[in-house]
Write an enzyme that holds these catalytic residues in place. Structure first.
Site, mmCIF file in Angstrom:
data_model
loop_
_atom_site.group_PDB
_atom_site.id
_atom_site.type_symbol
_atom_site.label_atom_id
_atom_site.label_comp_id
_atom_site.label_asym_id
_atom_site.label_seq_id
_atom_site.Cartn_x
_atom_site.Cartn_y
_atom_site.Cartn_z
ATOM 1 N N SER A 234 0.774 -1.239 0.000
ATOM 2 C CA SER A 234 0.000 0.000 0.000
ATOM 3 C C SER A 234 0.808 1.293 0.000
ATOM 4 O O SER A 234 0.259 2.367 -0.181
ATOM 5 C CB SER A 234 -0.956 0.022 1.203
ATOM 6 N N LYS A 279 -6.095 4.817 8.106
ATOM 7 C CA LYS A 279 -4.950 5.591 7.628
ATOM 8 C C LYS A 279 -5.247 7.090 7.628
ATOM 9 O O LYS A 279 -4.343 7.899 7.857
ATOM 10 C CB LYS A 279 -4.530 5.093 6.246
#
Length: 342
Positions: A234, A279
């Site tokens: 990611s 996140k």
């Protein structure tokens, strides 16, 4: 007598409390991780410095015990996942961890390639073999090879990519044998395995491993990326932006704290990731000014839309920007005004 009962009860309670920490449940818990500055961990030889920062964002994930499970139930941005949603069928935790580290390694290679090609610099690869990602039960490699083993010769031959390896093995018949030379913990060994048809595809034969290329990218100037035990793909987008920024004289951070996430393909396409809400929380807590989120071409359930929703819920001041490609991210950054309070 009463004192003995109290002592016994206290010992039993302590045993249960301590035991609850080590007794795991068939679930995984993930929670917001950190937003980590990339300049200290990515170094392009003689690269340019920046006034702001690009940051990767992470989540923390682990096997649930009683306490972490109950805590996750109470916390808004902690998520609980059944084990089957994290581990593939019959995949062990060891295999999962190996898979995540190799996904990270592939992400680094893609990011370097994208950034160097964007900067007009040549890129080539030195192929070294394959890494074993997973070993299938009831197949010849079971009990012989382990996740993380590096196979670099088959029947004494080397191959320029995993495709040639697969084609060579697949060209043989069930019952034929292949000799594999591999390394594990810096020690080499050779084993011989008889090929066997795959249960879900009897027309194909193999030894029963999933694999990934073991290759080294060759670029000039040299670049190093130290990620320790961070796994997964990611951070690809943010890696590529940090590398490109160090390769070019222009500072694309413009003095801002720029966080983000998203996979990166060799052609620069940015892909979605898991845990976008967590996140966003991590980036907000780290004081990011801007967050770059995978747009998924405007899909209704895209990472970007989920990020915007979370941003509203936590009243973030970050600007959340939809991104579909590396070029799109660079174009956005090129138009940013310099941060006035840097």
């Amino acid at each position: 007598m009463r004192k003995k009962l109290l002592i016994s009860f206290a010992v039993l309670l302590a045993f249960l409390l301590i035991g609850g920490m080590y007794y795991t449940l068939p679930y995984y818990v993930s929670k917001p991780g950190m937003a980590k500055e990339l300049a200290p961990i990515i170094k392009v030889e003689n690269g340019y410095r920046e006034n702001g920062n690009f940051m990767l964002t992470t989540i923390r994930m682990g096997k649930a015990n009683i306490y972490s499970y109950l805590e996750a139930k109470l916390r808004k941005y902690d998520e609980i996942y059944p084990q089957h949603m994290i581990l593939s069928t019959k995949e062990t935790e060891e295999e999962y961890n190996v898979r995540q580290l190799h996904l990270m390694a592939a992400s680094k290679l893609n990011a370097i390639e994208v950034a160097y090609r964007k900067a007009g610099l040549p890129v080539s690869y030195d192929y070294k073999g394959i890494y074993v990602m997973q070993v299938m039960d009831s197949m010849p490699a079971a009990g012989k090879l382990k996740p993380g083993d590096r196979v670099f010769k088959v029947d004494g031959q080397t191959f320029p990519s995993s495709k040639e390896f697969i084609d060579y093995v697949g060209s043989k018949q069930a019952g034929e044998k292949v000799s594999l030379t591999y390394s594990r913990n810096d020690e080499e060994d050779t084993i011989t395995l008889a090929l066997q048809p795959f249960k879900d595809d009897p027309q194909r034969v193999g030894i029963g491993i999933s694999l990934v290329d073991d290759k080294e990218i060759v670029v000039d100037p040299e670049v190093t990326i130290k990620t320790d035990d961070i796994g997964g793909p990611s951070a690809g987008l943010m890696f590529s932006l940090e590398i490109y920024n160090q390769l070019t004289k222009e500072d694309f951070t413009r003095g801002y704290q720029i966080a983000g996430t998203g996979t990166i393909d060799p052609d620069g396409t940015v892909g979605p990731i898991g845990g976008i809400e967590q996140k966003i929380v991590a980036a907000d807590q780290a004081g990011a000014d801007i967050f770059l989120a995978p747009n998924e071409k405007g899909a209704k359930n895209s990472n970007y839309r989920a990020a915007v929703k979370t941003g509203r819920n936590i009243n973030t001041k970050m600007k959340i920007i939809p991104i579909d490609s590396f070029d799109e991210a660079v174009s956005y950054l090129e138009k940013l005004p310099m941060k006035k309070d840097r």
